[in-house]
Design an enzyme around this catalytic site. Sequence first.
Site, PDB file in Angstrom:
ATOM      1  N   GLY A   1     -55.474  13.801  42.901  1.00  0.00           N
ATOM      2  CA  GLY A   1     -56.579  14.324  43.691  1.00  0.00           C
ATOM      3  C   GLY A   1     -57.949  14.156  43.052  1.00  0.00           C
ATOM      4  O   GLY A   1     -58.960  14.540  43.619  1.00  0.00           O
ATOM      5  N   HIS A   2     -58.017  13.570  41.854  1.00  0.00           N
ATOM      6  CA  HIS A   2     -59.302  13.469  41.126  1.00  0.00           C
ATOM      7  C   HIS A   2     -59.491  12.072  40.586  1.00  0.00           C
ATOM      8  O   HIS A   2     -59.274  11.850  39.396  1.00  0.00           O
ATOM      9  CB  HIS A   2     -59.316  14.481  39.986  1.00  0.00           C
ATOM     10  CG  HIS A   2     -60.670  14.825  39.491  1.00  0.00           C
ATOM     11  ND1 HIS A   2     -61.293  14.147  38.473  1.00  0.00           N
ATOM     12  CD2 HIS A   2     -61.535  15.784  39.868  1.00  0.00           C
ATOM     13  CE1 HIS A   2     -62.462  14.689  38.222  1.00  0.00           C
ATOM     14  NE2 HIS A   2     -62.625  15.696  39.065  1.00  0.00           N
ATOM     15  N   PHE A   3     -59.811  11.136  41.244  1.00  0.00           N
ATOM     16  CA  PHE A   3     -60.094  10.983  42.659  1.00  0.00           C
ATOM     17  C   PHE A   3     -59.260   9.830  43.177  1.00  0.00           C
ATOM     18  O   PHE A   3     -59.181   8.810  42.489  1.00  0.00           O
ATOM     19  CB  PHE A   3     -61.576  10.677  42.882  1.00  0.00           C
ATOM     20  CG  PHE A   3     -62.488  11.777  42.419  1.00  0.00           C
ATOM     21  CD1 PHE A   3     -62.682  12.899  43.208  1.00  0.00           C
ATOM     22  CD2 PHE A   3     -63.149  11.705  41.199  1.00  0.00           C
ATOM     23  CE1 PHE A   3     -63.540  13.914  42.804  1.00  0.00           C
ATOM     24  CE2 PHE A   3     -63.997  12.715  40.782  1.00  0.00           C
ATOM     25  CZ  PHE A   3     -64.196  13.819  41.583  1.00  0.00           C
TER      26      PHE A   3
ATOM     27  N   ILE B   1     -60.374   9.746  37.621  1.00  0.00           N
ATOM     28  CA  ILE B   1     -61.154  10.196  36.471  1.00  0.00           C
ATOM     29  C   ILE B   1     -60.541  11.506  35.977  1.00  0.00           C
ATOM     30  O   ILE B   1     -60.287  12.412  36.766  1.00  0.00           O
ATOM     31  CB  ILE B   1     -62.630  10.428  36.852  1.00  0.00           C
ATOM     32  CG1 ILE B   1     -63.284   9.120  37.299  1.00  0.00           C
ATOM     33  CG2 ILE B   1     -63.403  11.044  35.687  1.00  0.00           C
ATOM     34  CD1 ILE B   1     -64.683   9.303  37.862  1.00  0.00           C
TER      35      ILE B   1
END
Length: 151
Positions: A52-54, A59
């Site tokens: 989810g990041h990203f 990252i």
Amino acid sequence: MSEQGSYDIQQVLKALPHRYPLLLVDRVKSMDLGERIHAVKGVTMNEEFFQGHFPGAPIMPGVLQVEAMAQAAAILGIETLELAGTGKLVFFMGIENAKFRKPVTPGCLLDLEVEFTQKRSRVYKFRGKASVEGVTTSEAEFTAMIADPPA
């Protein structure tokens, strides 16, 4: 204080209560008890946070870099005070002057360098820096305390 050699993952697991997915130290490269530690985290695409990041541009979250530094500091504190295996925990109390300089992406080897800046009874202050190939990615000062685990 005395210089310690490198610690493999088994020794890290003895010093820290953290486990997957929040174990963020893979190895200790060197440690000067009572002074400083140099640990590493191999950042892979398999990390849960990359979902989810990203998506499409992974990252490592800066707060997890700070957590990795805090875990390295916990190893330094536990080993300095000879508390490994006692069940004592190192609790984060505060973060100051956190700065996020460069992104950390999958495939990086994150170097974690942390030093004691103040020692008082059960409360300790640290300064940490995370870097990849000599380039600082984040830095922070933090306070922690050593205590018994919650009942």
